[in-house]
Design an enzyme around this catalytic site. Structure first.
Site, PDB file in Angstrom:
ATOM      1  N   GLU A 288      42.905 -56.379  15.397  1.00 31.10           N
ATOM      2  CA  GLU A 288      42.728 -56.924  16.747  1.00 31.10           C
ATOM      3  C   GLU A 288      43.013 -58.416  16.714  1.00 31.10           C
ATOM      4  O   GLU A 288      42.580 -59.121  15.797  1.00 31.10           O
ATOM      5  CB  GLU A 288      41.284 -56.780  17.272  1.00 31.10           C
ATOM      6  CG  GLU A 288      40.924 -55.434  17.781  1.00 31.10           C
ATOM      7  CD  GLU A 288      39.507 -55.392  18.369  1.00 31.10           C
ATOM      8  OE1 GLU A 288      39.034 -56.413  18.914  1.00 31.10           O
ATOM      9  OE2 GLU A 288      38.895 -54.330  18.260  1.00 31.10           O
TER      10      GLU A 288
ATOM     11  N   GLU B 216      33.728 -53.592  13.859  1.00 28.02           N
ATOM     12  CA  GLU B 216      32.910 -54.797  14.021  1.00 28.02           C
ATOM     13  C   GLU B 216      31.415 -54.510  13.968  1.00 28.02           C
ATOM     14  O   GLU B 216      30.682 -54.743  14.932  1.00 28.02           O
ATOM     15  CB  GLU B 216      33.246 -55.469  15.348  1.00 28.02           C
ATOM     16  CG  GLU B 216      34.689 -55.876  15.458  1.00 28.02           C
ATOM     17  CD  GLU B 216      34.949 -56.759  16.676  1.00 28.02           C
ATOM     18  OE1 GLU B 216      34.024 -56.973  17.472  1.00 28.02           O
ATOM     19  OE2 GLU B 216      36.072 -57.227  16.814  1.00 28.02           O
TER      20      GLU B 216
HETATM   21  C1  GCO Z   1      35.492 -56.577  20.182  1.00 24.45           C
HETATM   22  C2  GCO Z   1      36.039 -55.234  20.297  1.00 24.45           C
HETATM   23  C3  GCO Z   1      36.928 -55.050  21.459  1.00 24.45           C
HETATM   24  C4  GCO Z   1      36.987 -56.166  22.480  1.00 24.45           C
HETATM   25  C5  GCO Z   1      37.957 -57.256  22.076  1.00 24.45           C
HETATM   26  C6  GCO Z   1      38.113 -58.344  23.094  1.00 24.45           C
HETATM   27  O1  GCO Z   1      35.949 -57.338  19.387  1.00 24.45           O
HETATM   28  O2  GCO Z   1      34.611 -56.925  20.939  1.00 24.45           O
HETATM   29  O3  GCO Z   1      36.523 -54.623  19.163  1.00 24.45           O
HETATM   30  O4  GCO Z   1      36.333 -53.911  21.958  1.00 24.45           O
HETATM   31  O5  GCO Z   1      37.316 -55.671  23.699  1.00 24.45           O
HETATM   32  O6  GCO Z   1      37.525 -57.843  20.905  1.00 24.45           O
HETATM   33  O7  GCO Z   1      36.939 -59.056  23.250  1.00 24.45           O
END
Ligand code: GCO
Length: 490
Positions: A395, A210
Protein backbone atom coordinates in the site's frame (compact mmCIF):
# COMPACT_ATOMS: atom_id res chain seq x y z
CA UNK A 1 1.91 5.62 27.85
CA UNK A 2 -0.15 4.25 25.08
CA UNK A 3 -3.03 6.59 25.24
CA UNK A 4 -0.65 9.41 24.55
CA UNK A 5 1.42 7.47 22.16
CA UNK A 6 -1.54 6.70 20.04
CA UNK A 7 -2.61 10.28 19.73
CA UNK A 8 0.15 10.47 17.19
CA UNK A 9 -1.61 8.16 14.84
CA UNK A 10 -5.17 9.12 15.61
CA UNK A 11 -6.33 10.07 12.18
CA UNK A 12 -9.06 12.34 13.46
CA UNK A 13 -6.54 14.24 15.55
CA UNK A 14 -4.11 14.43 12.71
CA UNK A 15 -6.82 15.50 10.34
CA UNK A 16 -7.40 18.68 12.34
CA UNK A 17 -4.08 19.93 11.12
CA UNK A 18 -5.12 19.32 7.59
CA UNK A 19 -8.15 21.59 7.50
CA UNK A 20 -7.93 23.70 4.42
CA UNK A 21 -5.47 21.37 2.73
CA UNK A 22 -4.95 22.62 -0.77
CA UNK A 23 -4.69 20.74 -4.02
CA UNK A 24 -0.94 20.79 -3.71
CA UNK A 25 -1.14 19.09 -0.32
CA UNK A 26 0.06 15.78 -1.68
CA UNK A 27 3.06 17.11 -3.53
CA UNK A 28 6.16 16.30 -1.50
CA UNK A 29 8.64 19.12 -0.98
CA UNK A 30 12.10 19.57 0.41
CA UNK A 31 15.30 17.68 -0.12
CA UNK A 32 15.10 13.92 0.31
CA UNK A 33 18.07 12.30 1.99
CA UNK A 34 18.16 9.32 -0.36
CA UNK A 35 20.23 9.45 -3.52
CA UNK A 36 18.31 10.08 -6.72
CA UNK A 37 17.93 6.76 -8.51
CA UNK A 38 20.41 6.15 -11.30
CA UNK A 39 17.84 4.28 -13.34
CA UNK A 40 14.14 4.92 -13.90
CA UNK A 41 13.44 1.51 -15.40
CA UNK A 42 11.89 -1.12 -13.16
CA UNK A 43 12.70 -4.77 -13.82
CA UNK A 44 10.42 -6.72 -16.16
CA UNK A 45 9.25 -8.99 -13.36
CA UNK A 46 8.40 -6.11 -11.00
CA UNK A 47 4.77 -6.55 -9.92
CA UNK A 48 2.44 -3.63 -10.52
CA UNK A 49 -0.91 -3.79 -8.81
CA UNK A 50 -3.59 -2.18 -6.71
CA UNK A 51 -4.79 -2.93 -3.20
CA UNK A 52 -8.27 -2.88 -1.68
CA UNK A 53 -10.16 -4.32 1.27
CA UNK A 54 -13.48 -6.15 1.51
CA UNK A 55 -15.23 -3.93 4.02
CA UNK A 56 -14.19 -0.76 2.22
CA UNK A 57 -15.46 -1.86 -1.18
CA UNK A 58 -17.92 -4.75 -1.15
CA UNK A 59 -21.16 -3.49 0.41
CA UNK A 60 -23.86 -6.22 0.34
CA UNK A 61 -23.36 -6.78 4.04
CA UNK A 62 -26.25 -9.19 4.36
CA UNK A 63 -25.74 -11.11 1.12
CA UNK A 64 -25.36 -14.86 0.94
CA UNK A 65 -25.30 -15.59 4.64
CA UNK A 66 -22.57 -13.14 5.68
CA UNK A 67 -22.29 -12.66 9.43
CA UNK A 68 -21.70 -9.27 11.01
CA UNK A 69 -18.27 -7.88 11.69
CA UNK A 70 -17.07 -5.43 14.31
CA UNK A 71 -17.27 -2.70 11.69
CA UNK A 72 -20.96 -3.38 10.97
CA UNK A 73 -21.90 -2.13 14.42
CA UNK A 74 -19.33 0.65 14.78
CA UNK A 75 -21.44 3.76 15.54
CA UNK A 76 -22.12 5.99 12.55
CA UNK A 77 -21.74 9.07 14.76
CA UNK A 78 -18.07 8.21 15.00
CA UNK A 79 -17.64 8.24 11.22
CA UNK A 80 -16.77 11.73 10.04
CA UNK A 81 -19.43 11.99 7.37
CA UNK A 82 -21.95 9.88 9.27
CA UNK A 83 -21.86 7.25 6.52
CA UNK A 84 -21.62 3.49 6.63
CA UNK A 85 -20.21 0.86 4.29
CA UNK A 86 -23.48 -0.84 3.45
CA UNK A 87 -23.03 0.04 -0.23
CA UNK A 88 -19.38 1.17 -0.47
CA UNK A 89 -18.30 0.49 -4.08
CA UNK A 90 -20.90 -2.26 -4.48
CA UNK A 91 -17.96 -4.42 -5.50
CA UNK A 92 -19.61 -7.55 -4.13
CA UNK A 93 -21.79 -7.35 -7.24
CA UNK A 94 -19.61 -5.28 -9.57
CA UNK A 95 -16.36 -7.19 -9.12
CA UNK A 96 -16.10 -8.17 -12.80
CA UNK A 97 -16.17 -4.52 -13.80
CA UNK A 98 -13.48 -3.74 -11.22
CA UNK A 99 -11.28 -6.56 -12.45
CA UNK A 100 -11.73 -5.16 -15.96
CA UNK A 101 -10.41 -1.79 -14.82
CA UNK A 102 -7.38 -3.48 -13.29
CA UNK A 103 -6.65 -5.60 -16.34
CA UNK A 104 -7.22 -2.69 -18.72
CA UNK A 105 -4.57 -0.74 -16.83
CA UNK A 106 -2.05 -3.47 -17.53
CA UNK A 107 -1.84 -4.35 -13.83
CA UNK A 108 -0.99 -7.91 -12.97
CA UNK A 109 -2.00 -8.05 -9.30
CA UNK A 110 -4.99 -7.17 -7.17
CA UNK A 111 -4.45 -7.33 -3.43
CA UNK A 112 -8.01 -7.77 -2.18
CA UNK A 113 -9.30 -9.10 1.10
CA UNK A 114 -11.57 -11.95 2.03
CA UNK A 115 -14.22 -11.10 4.60
CA UNK A 116 -13.88 -13.55 7.47
CA UNK A 117 -17.59 -13.15 8.41
CA UNK A 118 -18.60 -14.29 4.92
CA UNK A 119 -16.72 -17.55 5.44
CA UNK A 120 -17.39 -18.22 9.12
CA UNK A 121 -20.47 -16.10 9.89
CA UNK A 122 -20.51 -16.80 13.60
CA UNK A 123 -16.72 -16.82 13.83
CA UNK A 124 -16.80 -19.79 16.14
CA UNK A 125 -18.38 -22.59 14.10
CA UNK A 126 -16.92 -26.03 14.67
CA UNK A 127 -14.39 -25.69 11.91
CA UNK A 128 -12.43 -28.87 12.16
CA UNK A 129 -12.70 -31.01 9.08
CA UNK A 130 -15.74 -33.25 9.43
CA UNK A 131 -16.30 -36.33 7.28
CA UNK A 132 -18.72 -34.30 5.18
CA UNK A 133 -16.52 -31.22 4.94
CA UNK A 134 -15.97 -28.14 7.05
CA UNK A 135 -18.59 -27.51 9.72
CA UNK A 136 -19.69 -23.96 10.47
CA UNK A 137 -18.51 -22.67 7.12
CA UNK A 138 -20.71 -20.66 4.79
CA UNK A 139 -20.43 -22.32 1.41
CA UNK A 140 -22.12 -19.38 -0.33
CA UNK A 141 -19.30 -17.13 0.90
CA UNK A 142 -16.65 -19.47 -0.41
CA UNK A 143 -18.50 -19.75 -3.71
CA UNK A 144 -18.53 -15.99 -4.03
CA UNK A 145 -14.79 -15.72 -3.60
CA UNK A 146 -14.25 -18.61 -5.99
CA UNK A 147 -16.07 -16.53 -8.62
CA UNK A 148 -14.03 -13.47 -7.71
CA UNK A 149 -10.76 -15.39 -8.01
CA UNK A 150 -11.82 -16.88 -11.34
CA UNK A 151 -12.77 -13.46 -12.70
CA UNK A 152 -9.26 -12.26 -11.91
CA UNK A 153 -7.53 -15.25 -13.43
CA UNK A 154 -9.59 -14.98 -16.60
CA UNK A 155 -8.26 -11.46 -17.08
CA UNK A 156 -4.67 -12.37 -16.24
CA UNK A 157 -4.73 -10.64 -12.85
CA UNK A 158 -3.25 -12.54 -9.89
CA UNK A 159 -5.25 -12.12 -6.69
CA UNK A 160 -3.31 -11.65 -3.45
CA UNK A 161 -5.88 -12.34 -0.74
CA UNK A 162 -5.57 -10.63 2.61
CA UNK A 163 -7.18 -12.88 5.20
CA UNK A 164 -7.80 -10.26 7.86
CA UNK A 165 -8.31 -6.62 7.00
CA UNK A 166 -9.87 -5.65 10.35
CA UNK A 167 -13.36 -7.13 9.85
CA UNK A 168 -13.40 -9.49 12.82
CA UNK A 169 -16.62 -11.53 13.07
CA UNK A 170 -18.78 -9.79 15.66
CA UNK A 171 -19.49 -13.06 17.43
CA UNK A 172 -15.79 -13.44 18.11
CA UNK A 173 -15.61 -9.93 19.50
CA UNK A 174 -18.46 -10.83 21.82
CA UNK A 175 -16.24 -13.61 23.15
CA UNK A 176 -13.43 -11.15 23.79
CA UNK A 177 -11.93 -10.64 20.34
CA UNK A 178 -8.16 -10.18 20.27
CA UNK A 179 -8.03 -10.01 24.04
CA UNK A 180 -8.54 -13.77 23.94
CA UNK A 181 -6.03 -16.35 22.85
CA UNK A 182 -8.82 -18.45 21.38
CA UNK A 183 -9.27 -15.88 18.59
CA UNK A 184 -5.86 -16.89 17.23
CA UNK A 185 -7.00 -20.50 16.88
CA UNK A 186 -10.26 -19.42 15.22
CA UNK A 187 -8.29 -17.38 12.73
CA UNK A 188 -5.98 -20.29 11.93
CA UNK A 189 -9.01 -22.51 11.33
CA UNK A 190 -10.56 -19.94 9.00
CA UNK A 191 -7.26 -19.49 7.15
CA UNK A 192 -7.04 -23.26 6.69
CA UNK A 193 -10.59 -23.39 5.29
CA UNK A 194 -9.83 -20.68 2.75
CA UNK A 195 -6.50 -22.10 1.62
CA UNK A 196 -7.84 -25.66 1.47
CA UNK A 197 -10.94 -24.80 -0.49
CA UNK A 198 -9.75 -21.98 -2.76
CA UNK A 199 -6.06 -22.86 -2.84
CA UNK A 200 -6.31 -24.85 -6.05
CA UNK A 201 -6.42 -21.48 -7.84
CA UNK A 202 -5.79 -18.86 -5.16
CA UNK A 203 -2.07 -19.13 -4.47
CA UNK A 204 -1.05 -15.81 -2.92
CA UNK A 205 -1.97 -14.75 0.59
CA UNK A 206 -1.41 -11.77 2.85
CA UNK A 207 -2.18 -13.05 6.32
CA UNK A 208 -2.78 -9.85 8.31
CA UNK A 209 -3.22 -6.21 7.37
CA UNK A 210 -1.51 -3.68 9.62
CA UNK A 211 -1.87 -5.44 12.93
CA UNK A 212 -0.38 -2.38 14.65
CA UNK A 213 -3.12 -0.10 13.38
CA UNK A 214 -5.82 -2.57 14.37
CA UNK A 215 -4.30 -3.05 17.83
CA UNK A 216 -3.85 0.63 18.56
CA UNK A 217 -6.71 2.41 16.80
CA UNK A 218 -9.19 -0.36 17.51
CA UNK A 219 -8.28 -1.22 21.10
CA UNK A 220 -6.51 1.73 22.70
CA UNK A 221 -7.72 4.84 20.90
CA UNK A 222 -11.16 3.52 19.99
CA UNK A 223 -11.25 5.37 16.71
CA UNK A 224 -11.63 2.15 14.75
CA UNK A 225 -13.79 -0.89 15.43
CA UNK A 226 -14.13 -2.57 17.86
CA UNK A 227 -13.96 0.91 19.37
CA UNK A 228 -12.27 -0.02 22.62
CA UNK A 229 -10.19 2.50 24.56
CA UNK A 230 -8.24 0.48 27.06
CA UNK A 231 -4.44 0.60 27.12
CA UNK A 232 -4.40 -2.80 28.85
CA UNK A 233 -5.71 -4.39 25.67
CA UNK A 234 -2.66 -3.43 23.66
CA UNK A 235 -0.41 -6.30 24.71
CA UNK A 236 -3.03 -8.99 24.11
CA UNK A 237 -4.10 -7.44 20.78
CA UNK A 238 -0.47 -7.37 19.63
CA UNK A 239 0.45 -10.84 20.74
CA UNK A 240 -2.71 -12.67 19.78
CA UNK A 241 -2.53 -11.24 16.25
CA UNK A 242 1.12 -12.31 15.98
CA UNK A 243 0.17 -15.73 17.28
CA UNK A 244 -2.80 -15.96 14.92
CA UNK A 245 -0.51 -15.15 12.02
CA UNK A 246 1.99 -17.84 12.97
CA UNK A 247 -0.68 -20.46 13.54
CA UNK A 248 -2.39 -19.58 10.27
CA UNK A 249 0.82 -19.86 8.29
CA UNK A 250 1.53 -23.26 9.85
CA UNK A 251 -1.99 -24.48 9.09
CA UNK A 252 -1.95 -23.22 5.52
CA UNK A 253 1.45 -24.70 4.77
CA UNK A 254 0.43 -28.03 6.31
CA UNK A 255 -2.47 -28.17 3.86
CA UNK A 256 -0.70 -27.02 0.71
CA UNK A 257 2.90 -26.72 -0.29
CA UNK A 258 2.55 -24.37 -3.23
CA UNK A 259 1.29 -21.18 -1.62
CA UNK A 260 3.04 -17.82 -1.56
CA UNK A 261 2.42 -16.43 1.91
CA UNK A 262 3.26 -12.99 3.22
CA UNK A 263 1.89 -10.46 5.65
CA UNK A 264 1.48 -6.71 5.59
CA UNK A 265 2.65 -4.14 8.13
CA UNK A 266 2.18 -0.39 8.45
CA UNK A 267 5.82 0.52 8.99
CA UNK A 268 6.73 4.06 10.00
CA UNK A 269 10.16 5.43 10.85
CA UNK A 270 9.85 6.84 14.35
CA UNK A 271 11.42 10.29 14.39
CA UNK A 272 12.23 12.41 17.41
CA UNK A 273 11.31 16.04 17.98
CA UNK A 274 14.25 18.47 17.95
CA UNK A 275 15.37 21.15 20.42
CA UNK A 276 17.47 20.97 23.57
CA UNK A 277 15.60 17.90 24.80
CA UNK A 278 16.38 16.02 21.60
CA UNK A 279 18.22 13.12 23.30
CA UNK A 280 15.18 12.49 25.51
CA UNK A 281 12.86 12.80 22.54
CA UNK A 282 15.01 10.17 20.85
CA UNK A 283 14.41 7.75 23.72
CA UNK A 284 10.67 8.32 23.44
CA UNK A 285 10.77 7.77 19.68
CA UNK A 286 12.73 4.55 20.18
CA UNK A 287 10.10 3.27 22.62
CA UNK A 288 7.41 4.01 20.11
CA UNK A 289 9.37 2.25 17.39
CA UNK A 290 9.58 -0.89 19.50
CA UNK A 291 5.84 -1.02 19.91
CA UNK A 292 4.73 0.10 16.47
CA UNK A 293 7.31 -1.60 14.24
CA UNK A 294 9.39 -4.00 16.33
CA UNK A 295 6.44 -5.65 18.07
CA UNK A 296 5.39 -7.07 14.69
CA UNK A 297 8.68 -7.42 12.81
CA UNK A 298 10.63 -9.17 15.56
CA UNK A 299 8.18 -11.98 16.37
CA UNK A 300 7.97 -13.13 12.76
CA UNK A 301 11.59 -12.57 11.71
CA UNK A 302 13.44 -13.21 14.98
CA UNK A 303 11.10 -15.03 17.34
CA UNK A 304 11.38 -12.33 19.99
CA UNK A 305 9.86 -9.06 21.19
CA UNK A 306 11.77 -5.80 21.66
CA UNK A 307 12.02 -4.78 25.32
CA UNK A 308 9.21 -2.22 25.44
CA UNK A 309 6.80 -4.53 23.65
CA UNK A 310 7.79 -7.48 25.78
CA UNK A 311 6.64 -5.65 28.87
CA UNK A 312 3.20 -5.32 27.31
CA UNK A 313 2.71 -8.84 26.04
CA UNK A 314 4.28 -10.71 28.98
CA UNK A 315 0.98 -11.46 30.68
CA UNK A 316 -0.33 -13.39 27.66
CA UNK A 317 2.93 -14.82 26.31
CA UNK A 318 3.27 -18.58 26.78
CA UNK A 319 6.20 -20.85 26.36
CA UNK A 320 6.64 -21.85 22.74
CA UNK A 321 4.62 -18.93 21.36
CA UNK A 322 7.62 -17.22 19.83
CA UNK A 323 8.47 -20.36 17.91
CA UNK A 324 4.99 -20.21 16.44
CA UNK A 325 5.19 -16.52 15.57
CA UNK A 326 8.53 -17.00 13.83
CA UNK A 327 7.59 -18.30 10.40
CA UNK A 328 9.35 -18.00 7.07
CA UNK A 329 7.58 -15.46 4.87
CA UNK A 330 7.64 -15.53 1.09
CA UNK A 331 7.38 -11.75 1.20
CA UNK A 332 6.81 -8.92 3.62
CA UNK A 333 4.16 -6.42 2.58
CA UNK A 334 5.06 -2.84 3.47
CA UNK A 335 2.31 -0.25 3.70
CA UNK A 336 3.84 3.18 3.83
CA UNK A 337 2.25 6.61 4.10
CA UNK A 338 4.30 8.73 6.52
CA UNK A 339 6.87 8.80 9.31
CA UNK A 340 5.78 9.37 12.92
CA UNK A 341 7.16 12.10 15.19
CA UNK A 342 7.48 11.59 18.93
CA UNK A 343 8.69 13.59 21.92
CA UNK A 344 9.51 13.13 25.58
CA UNK A 345 6.81 14.48 27.87
CA UNK A 346 7.66 14.66 31.58
CA UNK A 347 4.01 14.87 32.56
CA UNK A 348 2.80 11.91 30.59
CA UNK A 349 2.65 8.63 32.51
CA UNK A 350 4.94 7.04 29.95
CA UNK A 351 6.95 10.19 29.24
CA UNK A 352 5.96 9.73 25.63
CA UNK A 353 3.80 11.98 23.49
CA UNK A 354 3.20 12.76 19.84
CA UNK A 355 5.12 15.59 18.25
CA UNK A 356 4.25 17.75 15.29
CA UNK A 357 6.03 17.20 11.99
CA UNK A 358 8.79 19.77 11.43
CA UNK A 359 7.47 23.22 10.48
CA UNK A 360 7.07 23.90 6.81
CA UNK A 361 6.88 20.33 5.55
CA UNK A 362 4.04 19.29 3.29
CA UNK A 363 1.20 17.46 4.97
CA UNK A 364 -1.29 15.03 3.51
CA UNK A 365 -5.03 15.25 4.09
CA UNK A 366 -4.59 13.44 7.43
CA UNK A 367 -1.97 15.96 8.61
CA UNK A 368 0.90 13.54 8.08
CA UNK A 369 4.29 14.54 6.72
CA UNK A 370 4.59 13.51 3.08
CA UNK A 371 8.10 12.16 3.01
CA UNK A 372 9.29 9.50 0.54
CA UNK A 373 12.60 9.33 2.41
CA UNK A 374 10.72 7.55 5.19
CA UNK A 375 9.94 4.76 2.75
CA UNK A 376 13.60 4.55 1.77
CA UNK A 377 14.47 4.37 5.46
CA UNK A 378 12.00 1.54 6.11
CA UNK A 379 13.22 -0.46 3.11
CA UNK A 380 16.90 -0.15 3.97
CA UNK A 381 16.18 -1.02 7.59
CA UNK A 382 14.56 -4.27 6.47
CA UNK A 383 17.65 -4.91 4.37
CA UNK A 384 20.00 -4.31 7.29
CA UNK A 385 18.15 -5.52 10.38
CA UNK A 386 15.82 -8.24 9.11
CA UNK A 387 17.88 -10.22 6.61
CA UNK A 388 16.78 -8.38 3.48
CA UNK A 389 13.47 -10.21 2.97
CA UNK A 390 11.60 -10.02 -0.30
CA UNK A 391 9.40 -6.95 0.07
CA UNK A 392 6.34 -5.83 -1.81
CA UNK A 393 4.97 -2.35 -1.26
CA UNK A 394 1.41 -3.50 -0.57
CA UNK A 395 0.00 0.00 0.00
CA UNK A 396 1.04 3.54 -0.76
CA UNK A 397 -1.07 6.39 -2.00
CA UNK A 398 -2.54 9.77 -1.32
CA UNK A 399 -6.01 11.05 -0.50
CA UNK A 400 -7.63 14.07 -2.10
CA UNK A 401 -8.12 16.85 0.46
CA UNK A 402 -11.12 15.68 2.52
CA UNK A 403 -14.37 16.62 0.85
CA UNK A 404 -17.94 15.45 0.62
CA UNK A 405 -17.95 16.60 -2.99
CA UNK A 406 -16.82 14.80 -6.11
CA UNK A 407 -13.31 13.44 -6.55
CA UNK A 408 -10.58 15.35 -8.36
CA UNK A 409 -10.26 13.72 -11.76
CA UNK A 410 -7.20 15.70 -12.85
CA UNK A 411 -5.22 14.39 -9.88
CA UNK A 412 -1.69 15.46 -10.75
CA UNK A 413 -0.84 15.68 -7.05
CA UNK A 414 -1.39 11.90 -6.79
CA UNK A 415 0.85 11.23 -9.78
CA UNK A 416 3.55 13.35 -8.18
CA UNK A 417 3.14 11.57 -4.86
CA UNK A 418 3.47 8.12 -6.41
CA UNK A 419 6.35 9.18 -8.63
CA UNK A 420 8.35 10.46 -5.65
CA UNK A 421 7.69 7.36 -3.59
CA UNK A 422 8.71 5.13 -6.47
CA UNK A 423 11.96 7.05 -6.73
CA UNK A 424 12.56 6.07 -3.09
CA UNK A 425 11.73 2.46 -3.97
CA UNK A 426 14.12 2.47 -6.93
CA UNK A 427 16.84 4.08 -4.88
CA UNK A 428 16.42 1.43 -2.16
CA UNK A 429 16.60 -1.29 -4.81
CA UNK A 430 19.82 0.20 -6.14
CA UNK A 431 21.10 0.13 -2.55
CA UNK A 432 20.44 -3.60 -2.40
CA UNK A 433 16.94 -3.83 -0.91
CA UNK A 434 14.97 -6.79 -2.26
CA UNK A 435 11.77 -5.24 -3.58
CA UNK A 436 9.48 -7.09 -5.94
CA UNK A 437 6.42 -4.95 -6.49
CA UNK A 438 4.26 -1.94 -5.79
CA UNK A 439 0.50 -2.12 -5.18
CA UNK A 440 -1.15 1.28 -5.19
CA UNK A 441 -3.78 2.08 -2.57
CA UNK A 442 -6.30 1.98 -4.15
CA UNK A 443 -8.22 1.28 -7.35
CA UNK A 444 -11.55 2.99 -6.64
CA UNK A 445 -12.48 5.71 -4.16
CA UNK A 446 -14.00 3.76 -1.30
CA UNK A 447 -15.13 3.88 2.33
CA UNK A 448 -12.14 5.09 4.31
CA UNK A 449 -12.96 3.78 7.80
CA UNK A 450 -13.49 6.63 10.29
CA UNK A 451 -13.32 9.18 7.47
CA UNK A 452 -16.19 7.60 5.57
CA UNK A 453 -16.38 8.67 1.92
CA UNK A 454 -14.77 12.08 2.37
CA UNK A 455 -11.27 10.65 1.91
CA UNK A 456 -10.57 9.48 -1.65
CA UNK A 457 -7.47 7.49 -2.57
CA UNK A 458 -8.54 5.95 -5.89
CA UNK A 459 -7.10 5.91 -9.37
CA UNK A 460 -10.76 5.73 -10.32
CA UNK A 461 -13.61 7.91 -9.04
CA UNK A 462 -17.02 6.54 -8.20
CA UNK A 463 -20.39 8.25 -8.39
CA UNK A 464 -22.04 7.18 -5.17
CA UNK A 465 -25.54 7.51 -6.60
CA UNK A 466 -25.03 5.46 -9.73
CA UNK A 467 -21.90 3.48 -8.90
CA UNK A 468 -20.40 4.63 -12.22
CA UNK A 469 -16.61 4.46 -12.24
CA UNK A 470 -14.53 7.20 -13.90
CA UNK A 471 -10.79 6.81 -14.33
CA UNK A 472 -8.71 9.76 -13.14
CA UNK A 473 -5.52 11.14 -14.70
CA UNK A 474 -3.51 8.95 -12.33
CA UNK A 475 -5.11 5.82 -13.80
CA UNK A 476 -3.70 6.54 -17.26
CA UNK A 477 -0.33 7.50 -15.77
CA UNK A 478 -0.12 4.33 -13.68
CA UNK A 479 -1.14 2.24 -16.71
CA UNK A 480 1.70 3.71 -18.76
CA UNK A 481 4.09 2.99 -15.93
CA UNK A 482 2.92 -0.60 -15.46
CA UNK A 483 3.07 -1.30 -19.19
CA UNK A 484 6.50 0.23 -19.77
CA UNK A 485 8.21 -0.09 -16.38
CA UNK A 486 9.53 3.43 -17.03
CA UNK A 487 9.12 6.02 -14.30
CA UNK A 488 8.74 9.37 -15.99
CA UNK A 489 10.30 12.51 -14.62
CA UNK A 490 8.02 15.32 -13.52
C1 GCO B 1 -4.88 1.31 6.22
C2 GCO B 1 -5.53 0.28 5.43
C3 GCO B 1 -6.33 0.81 4.31
C4 GCO B 1 -6.56 2.30 4.25
C5 GCO B 1 -5.40 3.03 3.59
C6 GCO B 1 -5.62 4.50 3.44
O1 GCO B 1 -3.72 1.53 6.08
O2 GCO B 1 -5.55 1.98 6.98
O3 GCO B 1 -4.81 -0.83 5.08
O4 GCO B 1 -7.49 0.11 4.58
O5 GCO B 1 -7.72 2.58 3.60
O6 GCO B 1 -4.26 2.85 4.35
O7 GCO B 1 -5.68 5.13 4.66
Amino acid sequence: MLVLMTMQITRRHAALGAVGAALSACAPQGASPFAAPRSRTFPDDFLWGVASAAFQTEGALAADGRGQSVWDVFPRERIHDGSDASVACDSYRRFSEDVGLIADAGLKVHRLSIAWPRIVPDGVGALRMMPAGWAGVNQAGLDHYARVVDAHLERGVTPYATLFHWDLPLALQERGGWRERDTAQRFADYAAVVSETLGDRLKHFVVLNEAAVHAVLGHVVGEHAPGQADAALLGPAIHHQNLAQGMAIQAMRAGRGDLTIGTTMALMPSRAAGGWLAPLHRLAADDFDEVWNGAFLDPVFKGSYPKTALGMVESVLREGDLTVTRQPLDFLGVNYYAPSYMRFDRDAPSHLAPADPPPGVTLDAFGRHIDPSGLFEVLTRLRDAYGNPRVIITENGCSDPFSDGPAMIDDRFRIEYVRRHLEAVMSAMEAGANIGGYFHWTLIDNWEWAEGYRSKFGLVAMDRTTGVRTPKASYAWFKALAESGELTTA
